[in-house]
Scaffold this active site. Sequence first.
Site, PDB file in Angstrom:
ATOM      1  N   GLY A 102      64.638  76.442  62.276  1.00 57.96           N
ATOM      2  CA  GLY A 102      64.148  77.092  63.480  1.00 57.96           C
ATOM      3  C   GLY A 102      63.058  78.113  63.202  1.00 57.96           C
ATOM      4  O   GLY A 102      62.720  78.414  62.059  1.00 57.96           O
ATOM      5  N   ARG A 105      60.071  83.336  62.126  1.00 58.69           N
ATOM      6  CA  ARG A 105      59.075  84.421  62.238  1.00 58.69           C
ATOM      7  C   ARG A 105      57.958  84.006  63.184  1.00 58.69           C
ATOM      8  O   ARG A 105      56.827  84.453  63.069  1.00 58.69           O
ATOM      9  CB  ARG A 105      58.512  84.793  60.871  1.00 58.69           C
ATOM     10  CG  ARG A 105      57.767  83.681  60.155  1.00 58.69           C
ATOM     11  CD  ARG A 105      57.119  84.190  58.879  1.00 58.69           C
ATOM     12  NE  ARG A 105      56.353  83.134  58.225  1.00 58.69           N
ATOM     13  CZ  ARG A 105      55.145  83.292  57.730  1.00 58.69           C
ATOM     14  NH1 ARG A 105      54.530  84.450  57.847  1.00 58.69           N
ATOM     15  NH2 ARG A 105      54.528  82.302  57.121  1.00 58.69           N
ATOM     16  N   LYS A 125      52.734  83.995  65.197  1.00 56.64           N
ATOM     17  CA  LYS A 125      53.371  83.897  63.880  1.00 56.64           C
ATOM     18  C   LYS A 125      53.374  85.278  63.234  1.00 56.64           C
ATOM     19  O   LYS A 125      52.323  85.914  63.134  1.00 56.64           O
ATOM     20  CB  LYS A 125      52.618  82.907  62.983  1.00 56.64           C
ATOM     21  CG  LYS A 125      52.705  81.459  63.444  1.00 56.64           C
ATOM     22  CD  LYS A 125      52.164  80.508  62.392  1.00 56.64           C
ATOM     23  CE  LYS A 125      53.019  80.514  61.147  1.00 56.64           C
ATOM     24  NZ  LYS A 125      52.508  79.574  60.113  1.00 56.64           N
ATOM     25  N   ASP A 137      62.521  89.039  57.470  1.00 55.33           N
ATOM     26  CA  ASP A 137      62.154  90.130  58.374  1.00 55.33           C
ATOM     27  C   ASP A 137      61.360  89.656  59.582  1.00 55.33           C
ATOM     28  O   ASP A 137      61.043  90.445  60.472  1.00 55.33           O
ATOM     29  CB  ASP A 137      61.396  91.227  57.624  1.00 55.33           C
ATOM     30  CG  ASP A 137      60.069  90.750  57.022  1.00 55.33           C
ATOM     31  OD1 ASP A 137      59.642  89.610  57.320  1.00 55.33           O
ATOM     32  OD2 ASP A 137      59.468  91.517  56.248  1.00 55.33           O
ATOM     33  N   GLY A 138      61.019  88.365  59.621  1.00 46.44           N
ATOM     34  CA  GLY A 138      60.301  87.834  60.767  1.00 46.44           C
ATOM     35  C   GLY A 138      58.833  88.207  60.824  1.00 46.44           C
ATOM     36  O   GLY A 138      58.131  87.837  61.769  1.00 46.44           O
ATOM     37  N   ARG A 195      58.706  68.706  65.888  1.00 49.17           N
ATOM     38  CA  ARG A 195      58.717  68.278  64.492  1.00 49.17           C
ATOM     39  C   ARG A 195      59.755  67.171  64.316  1.00 49.17           C
ATOM     40  O   ARG A 195      60.666  67.019  65.136  1.00 49.17           O
ATOM     41  CB  ARG A 195      59.081  69.469  63.591  1.00 49.17           C
ATOM     42  CG  ARG A 195      58.256  70.734  63.861  1.00 49.17           C
ATOM     43  CD  ARG A 195      59.019  71.987  63.432  1.00 49.17           C
ATOM     44  NE  ARG A 195      58.315  73.216  63.819  1.00 49.17           N
ATOM     45  CZ  ARG A 195      57.463  73.873  63.048  1.00 49.17           C
ATOM     46  NH1 ARG A 195      57.199  73.424  61.833  1.00 49.17           N
ATOM     47  NH2 ARG A 195      56.872  74.970  63.464  1.00 49.17           N
ATOM     48  N   ASP A 264      60.579  69.384  58.530  1.00 47.56           N
ATOM     49  CA  ASP A 264      60.336  70.414  59.540  1.00 47.56           C
ATOM     50  C   ASP A 264      58.872  70.820  59.598  1.00 47.56           C
ATOM     51  O   ASP A 264      58.472  71.552  60.511  1.00 47.56           O
ATOM     52  CB  ASP A 264      61.220  71.643  59.297  1.00 47.56           C
ATOM     53  CG  ASP A 264      61.054  72.219  57.902  1.00 47.56           C
ATOM     54  OD1 ASP A 264      61.426  71.531  56.940  1.00 47.56           O
ATOM     55  OD2 ASP A 264      60.544  73.353  57.769  1.00 47.56           O
ATOM     56  N   ASN A 265      58.068  70.351  58.655  1.00 48.35           N
ATOM     57  CA  ASN A 265      56.624  70.598  58.671  1.00 48.35           C
ATOM     58  C   ASN A 265      55.849  69.324  58.984  1.00 48.35           C
ATOM     59  O   ASN A 265      54.668  69.223  58.657  1.00 48.35           O
ATOM     60  CB  ASN A 265      56.165  71.154  57.320  1.00 48.35           C
ATOM     61  CG  ASN A 265      56.769  72.512  57.016  1.00 48.35           C
ATOM     62  OD1 ASN A 265      57.113  73.255  57.924  1.00 48.35           O
ATOM     63  ND2 ASN A 265      56.919  72.833  55.748  1.00 48.35           N
ATOM     64  N   ASP A 274      51.581  74.011  59.564  1.00 49.77           N
ATOM     65  CA  ASP A 274      52.198  74.864  58.537  1.00 49.77           C
ATOM     66  C   ASP A 274      51.417  74.824  57.229  1.00 49.77           C
ATOM     67  O   ASP A 274      51.650  73.974  56.377  1.00 49.77           O
ATOM     68  CB  ASP A 274      53.664  74.505  58.327  1.00 49.77           C
ATOM     69  CG  ASP A 274      54.514  74.846  59.540  1.00 49.77           C
ATOM     70  OD1 ASP A 274      54.212  75.867  60.185  1.00 49.77           O
ATOM     71  OD2 ASP A 274      55.457  74.106  59.852  1.00 49.77           O
TER      72      ASP A 274
END
Length: 505
Positions: A102, A105, A125, A137-138, A195, A264-265, A274
Amino acid sequence: MPPSAEFARSTSTNEAAPIRFDNTYARLPEAFYQRVEPATAAAPRLLRVNDALARQLRIDPQFLESPEGVAVLSGNVIAPGSEPIAQAYAGHQFGDFVPQLGDGRAILLGEVVDVAGKRYDLQLKGSGRTRFSRGGDGRAALGPVIREYIVSEAMAALGIPTTRSLAAVLTGENVMRERVLPGGVLTRVASSHLRVGTFQYFAARGDIENLRVLADYAIERHYPEARSAEDPYRAFYDAVVAALARLAARWMLVGFIHGVLNTDNTAIGGETIDYGPCAFMDAYHPDKVFSSIDQFGRYAFANQPAVIRWNLTRFAETLLPLMADGTDKAIEAANASIARFKDQYQDAYIRGFRQKLGLALEMEGDLELAADLLARMAENQADFTLTFRALCEAAADPKGNAGVRALFANPSAFDEWAARWRERLSLEERSAEARRTAMLAASPVFIPRNHRIEAAIQDAEAGHFDKFHELVEVLAHPYDDQPQFADYGKPPAPGEEVQQTFCGT
């Protein structure tokens, strides 16, 4: 198959709003995302706005450059019509399945419809933590923001399907990575953020109802022609296979290495997405790897088509419950579809390679001619981009081999190949100038070379942004000679080579 209901009941567009959001993904069931607010930035400062892209998206660049616009681009203000969400997805990472990844960030602000009626996502992003952050930390460091802005816009200028960069913002805060670094936020634009891993998320949970909702949504958004097919889900899968086969071929024709080609990319819309540890090759070698986390070369340059095919096989597995009638028939249909990937990729690849070699006609032996050149380039450390650019001039002059020969450690290796190449050229009736013009359109002189990106990042981290801006401007015209910027086309000098790239998470 009727159109997806989410598009029929999307949020109404406010033509007076500075950003005309028209959201559909946020109308899907809440299993698809987390509603979340972006983290705020202490002292946001605009680094760059992509004026042309903003106008395409019907957004006034002057608004984005204003304090109000910078507040939106930094996450400090939620614009009218925005419905911020973090999207759920799973994925195979270096072959190992992770059932929940998911947006850890990134936050999807919403969707806009451009001047041509095409729908795009707007995503921040580096905009803070979500429930998918997995201890992170996002935030984003400035370096990865600059890298993605440079490379994604360069890919667009090269004509390769890609996500885009609308803006880059400094947050005025530091983030802790291997050292303290300035923070940044990138506004990414994509035809969607669907994705392979999005489908895997629901398939892994046995959630067939939402899997069908997702597939219907993806068909409506990306491949609406599949709706009228006898088996819409197989037609959808076939369209994704074809799009990603073409994309893989385009990468291989410019020496691009994605670096972290997990499921996922892998975007089902057929865009490059990505750009974490991505890189372009300087000297050609098929086994080239830049990503610091790709220790075994899974995503090496030459492996990329096979990896895309592997990812598409995982995608097919998610669609089996929706395809045809009965598991055996669905598997048979999926196998037939994935079997076409090799030919679709090969067709796109050799068609592009013929243009790079100045060949207009299809003849037996062309693929072998291309493969032999690449083998000789690898043996002689020839620069990928400069070799093909120099071939353009060699094709226009029967005695013009000098520029290419100089790129080979052993020039005679090129001479042996060039004799066969010129013999092949002689089989076509085509003027030298027409051939040269076609070749120049397929062989850029400027690519985002790694050492140039690193120099721009280092300067930016020190508060100097001229190199970043100039590099973006040069790469906007990759096929033009731009003699005043000739140095940007040169490979790295000894000591300037970049051996590794990093994800930047």
